[in-house]
Design a protein around this motif. Structure first.
Motif, PDB file in Angstrom:
ATOM      1  N   LEU A  75      11.528  -9.393  -5.770  1.00 30.77           N
ATOM      2  CA  LEU A  75      10.983  -8.048  -5.658  1.00 30.77           C
ATOM      3  C   LEU A  75       9.730  -7.788  -4.852  1.00 30.77           C
ATOM      4  N   ILE A  76       9.697  -6.873  -3.955  1.00 30.70           N
ATOM      5  CA  ILE A  76       8.430  -6.572  -2.983  1.00 30.70           C
ATOM      6  C   ILE A  76       8.175  -5.108  -3.453  1.00 30.70           C
ATOM      7  N   LEU A  77       6.932  -4.807  -4.044  1.00 28.80           N
ATOM      8  CA  LEU A  77       6.704  -3.631  -4.635  1.00 28.80           C
ATOM      9  C   LEU A  77       5.507  -3.028  -3.887  1.00 28.80           C
ATOM     10  N   GLY A  78       5.859  -1.749  -3.239  1.00 26.33           N
ATOM     11  CA  GLY A  78       4.695  -1.048  -2.475  1.00 26.33           C
ATOM     12  C   GLY A  78       4.121  -0.115  -3.336  1.00 26.33           C
ATOM     13  N   ASP A  79       2.871   0.117  -3.169  1.00 28.18           N
ATOM     14  CA  ASP A  79       1.926   1.160  -3.756  1.00 28.18           C
ATOM     15  C   ASP A  79       2.387   2.569  -3.234  1.00 28.18           C
ATOM     16  N   PRO A  80       2.679   3.493  -3.848  1.00 28.03           N
ATOM     17  CA  PRO A  80       2.420   5.085  -3.414  1.00 28.03           C
ATOM     18  C   PRO A  80       1.063   5.077  -2.952  1.00 28.03           C
ATOM     19  N   PHE A  81       0.999   5.933  -2.048  1.00 26.98           N
ATOM     20  CA  PHE A  81      -0.344   6.047  -1.371  1.00 26.98           C
ATOM     21  C   PHE A  81      -0.432   7.827  -1.108  1.00 26.98           C
ATOM     22  N   LEU A  82      -1.938   8.103  -0.861  1.00 25.11           N
ATOM     23  CA  LEU A  82      -2.047   9.416  -0.140  1.00 25.11           C
ATOM     24  C   LEU A  82      -3.019   9.103   0.930  1.00 25.11           C
ATOM     25  N   ILE A  83      -2.957   9.906   2.028  1.00 23.16           N
ATOM     26  CA  ILE A  83      -3.936   9.421   3.340  1.00 23.16           C
ATOM     27  C   ILE A  83      -5.007  10.341   2.889  1.00 23.16           C
ATOM     28  N   GLU A  84      -5.851   9.992   1.924  1.00 20.96           N
ATOM     29  CA  GLU A  84      -7.027  10.806   1.633  1.00 20.96           C
ATOM     30  C   GLU A  84      -7.989  10.019   1.070  1.00 20.96           C
ATOM     31  N   ALA A  85      -9.375  10.050   1.863  1.00 18.61           N
ATOM     32  CA  ALA A  85     -10.232   9.087   1.503  1.00 18.61           C
ATOM     33  C   ALA A  85     -11.202   9.523   0.004  1.00 18.61           C
ATOM     34  N   ASP A  86     -11.241  10.665  -0.189  1.00 21.71           N
ATOM     35  CA  ASP A  86     -11.861  11.243  -1.450  1.00 21.71           C
ATOM     36  C   ASP A  86     -11.375  10.979  -2.783  1.00 21.71           C
ATOM     37  N   ARG A  87     -11.665   9.947  -3.324  1.00 23.57           N
ATOM     38  CA  ARG A  87     -10.940   9.527  -4.689  1.00 23.57           C
ATOM     39  C   ARG A  87     -11.066  10.425  -5.858  1.00 23.57           C
ATOM     40  N   THR A  88     -11.836  11.604  -5.488  1.00 29.11           N
ATOM     41  CA  THR A  88     -12.019  12.671  -6.600  1.00 29.11           C
ATOM     42  C   THR A  88     -11.050  13.588  -6.297  1.00 29.11           C
ATOM     43  N   ASP A  89     -10.290  13.814  -5.080  1.00 32.24           N
ATOM     44  CA  ASP A  89      -9.456  14.594  -4.782  1.00 32.24           C
ATOM     45  C   ASP A  89      -8.044  14.414  -6.073  1.00 32.24           C
ATOM     46  N   PRO A  90      -7.738  15.604  -6.545  1.00 31.58           N
ATOM     47  CA  PRO A  90      -6.748  15.470  -7.835  1.00 31.58           C
ATOM     48  C   PRO A  90      -5.589  14.686  -7.498  1.00 31.58           C
ATOM     49  N   GLN A  91      -4.977  15.241  -6.403  1.00 31.01           N
ATOM     50  CA  GLN A  91      -3.766  14.176  -5.902  1.00 31.01           C
ATOM     51  C   GLN A  91      -4.210  12.784  -5.701  1.00 31.01           C
ATOM     52  N   ARG A  92      -5.118  12.421  -4.997  1.00 29.30           N
ATOM     53  CA  ARG A  92      -5.467  10.911  -4.658  1.00 29.30           C
ATOM     54  C   ARG A  92      -5.757  10.432  -6.198  1.00 29.30           C
ATOM     55  N   ALA A  93      -6.374  11.122  -6.869  1.00 25.35           N
ATOM     56  CA  ALA A  93      -6.440  10.445  -8.239  1.00 25.35           C
ATOM     57  C   ALA A  93      -5.353  10.148  -9.029  1.00 25.35           C
ATOM     58  N   ASP A  94      -4.275  11.007  -8.989  1.00 27.41           N
ATOM     59  CA  ASP A  94      -3.224  10.915  -9.534  1.00 27.41           C
ATOM     60  C   ASP A  94      -2.425   9.812  -8.883  1.00 27.41           C
ATOM     61  N   THR A  95      -2.352   9.620  -7.499  1.00 24.21           N
ATOM     62  CA  THR A  95      -1.975   8.564  -6.889  1.00 24.21           C
ATOM     63  C   THR A  95      -2.428   7.359  -7.073  1.00 24.21           C
ATOM     64  N   ASP A  96      -3.648   7.014  -7.382  1.00 21.40           N
ATOM     65  CA  ASP A  96      -4.193   5.800  -7.752  1.00 21.40           C
ATOM     66  C   ASP A  96      -3.907   5.456  -9.005  1.00 21.40           C
ATOM     67  N   ARG A  97      -3.530   6.455  -9.827  1.00 22.35           N
ATOM     68  CA  ARG A  97      -2.986   6.069 -11.417  1.00 22.35           C
ATOM     69  C   ARG A  97      -1.711   5.449 -11.242  1.00 22.35           C
ATOM     70  N   TYR A  98      -0.657   6.072 -10.296  1.00 21.91           N
ATOM     71  CA  TYR A  98       0.819   5.542 -10.348  1.00 21.91           C
ATOM     72  C   TYR A  98       0.631   4.168  -9.515  1.00 21.91           C
ATOM     73  N   ALA A  99      -0.240   4.201  -8.494  1.00 24.19           N
ATOM     74  CA  ALA A  99      -0.306   2.952  -8.036  1.00 24.19           C
ATOM     75  C   ALA A  99      -0.735   1.803  -8.930  1.00 24.19           C
ATOM     76  N   ALA A 100      -1.378   1.952  -9.654  1.00 27.29           N
ATOM     77  CA  ALA A 100      -2.021   0.892 -10.678  1.00 27.29           C
ATOM     78  C   ALA A 100      -0.542   0.595 -11.521  1.00 27.29           C
ATOM     79  N   VAL A 101       0.057   1.392 -11.787  1.00 28.09           N
ATOM     80  CA  VAL A 101       1.570   1.069 -12.471  1.00 28.09           C
ATOM     81  C   VAL A 101       2.263   0.195 -11.840  1.00 28.09           C
TER      82      VAL A 101
END
Length: 208
Positions: A125-151
Motif C-alpha cells: 500500500l501507498i497511502l497519501g494524506d488528504p490535504f488542504l492548500i491552506e497555511a492557517d492551521r486554525t482554519d476549521p477545514q484545515r484543522a479537520d484535514t489535519d485530523r483525517y491526515a493523522a488517521v
C-alpha cells in the motif's frame, strides 16, 4: 527505489487522482499520477512499470467502498496507492453536508478497504494524506484535514504502508508563497500543485 520490474501500480481516489483520466486526459489524467508515471519511467525505463488510474471525481470513502472490488481488488495491483478524504471533509463546509463522512466512519471504512485489498491481492500500500492548500492551521477545514491526515498516517503504520505526507509537502511551499499560487479553491491544484504532490510521491517511493 522500492518499485520492481514489471510491477503494476494502481492509483485510486477522488478528483485529485482522476484529473480527466476518463475523458480528455485518458488514461492517466493530467495530474500527479501522470507526473509520477512520467518521471519514474524516464528515470528508470528498465523497470517497465504498469500504471493504472482509477480516480473518480467527487468520491468519498463511501463511494470508494462501492467500487472497491471492481476498481481496486480486480485490478490485481502489486502496489495500491490510495488518496481519499478530501471530499469527506469538504462536504461539511458546503451545501452537501449530509454527504460528509465523520472521522470514525472514515477510519473504519478505509481500514476495512485496505485490509480487503491486502488480503485479496497481496499488494503493498501507498497511502497519501488528504490535504488542504491552506497555511492557517486554525482554519476549521484545515484543522479537520489535519485530523483525517493523522488517521491515514496511523493506518500507514498499521499496514506497513508507504506514507506520503501531502499536507506537509504543501506546507513547505505555503511557507514562502500564497495558497492562490497553487489552487483557486484550496483543494484542486493547478499543475504546479500537482507537481508538489508528485514530488512527495517520488520521495516516498525513493525515486532518484
Amino acid at each position: 527505489m522500492i518499485l520492481r520490474t514489471g510491477q503494476r501500480v494502481v492509483f485510486i481516489g477522488d478528483s485529485i487522482t482522476d484529473c480527466g483520466r476518463r475523458d480528455t486526459a485518458a488514461p492517466y489524467g493530467s495530474g500527479y499520477v501522470s507526473l509520477v508515471r512520467a518521471l519514474v519511467d524516464a528515470r528508470h525505463p528498465e523497470l517497465e512499470v504498469e500504471w493504472v488510474n482509477r480516480g473518480v471525481s467527487g468520491d468519498t470513502v463511501r463511494d470508494l467502498a462501492a467500487r472497491w472490488d471492481a476498481d481496486a481488488i480486480a485490478e490485481r495491483p502489486d502496489w495500491l496507492a490510495v488518496l481519499i478524504g478530501i471530499n469527506d471533509i469538504w462536504r461539511r463546509y458546503g451545501d452537501r453536508r449530509d454527504e460528509a463522512v465523520d472521522i470514525d466512519e472514515y477510519e473504519r471504512t478505509l481500514r476495512d478497504l485496505l485490509r480487503r485489498a491486502v488480503t485479496g491481492t497481496g499488494c503493498r500500500l501507498i497511502l497519501g494524506d488528504p490535504f488542504l492548500i491552506e497555511a492557517d492551521r486554525t482554519d476549521p477545514q484545515r484543522a479537520d484535514t489535519d485530523r483525517y491526515a493523522a488517521v491515514v498516517a496511523a493506518l500507514a503504520a498499521e499496514f506497513d504502508a508507504v506514507h506520503v505526507p501531502n499536507q506537509a509537502a504543501f506546507d513547505r511551499v505555503l511557507a514562502v508563497s500564497p495558497a492562490t499560487r497553487w489552487a483557486d479553491d484550496r483543494v484542486h491544484p493547478y499543475l504546479p500543485g500537482h507537481a508538489v504532490l508528485a514530488d512527495a510521491y517520488l520521495s516516498a517511493l525513493g525515486v532518484c
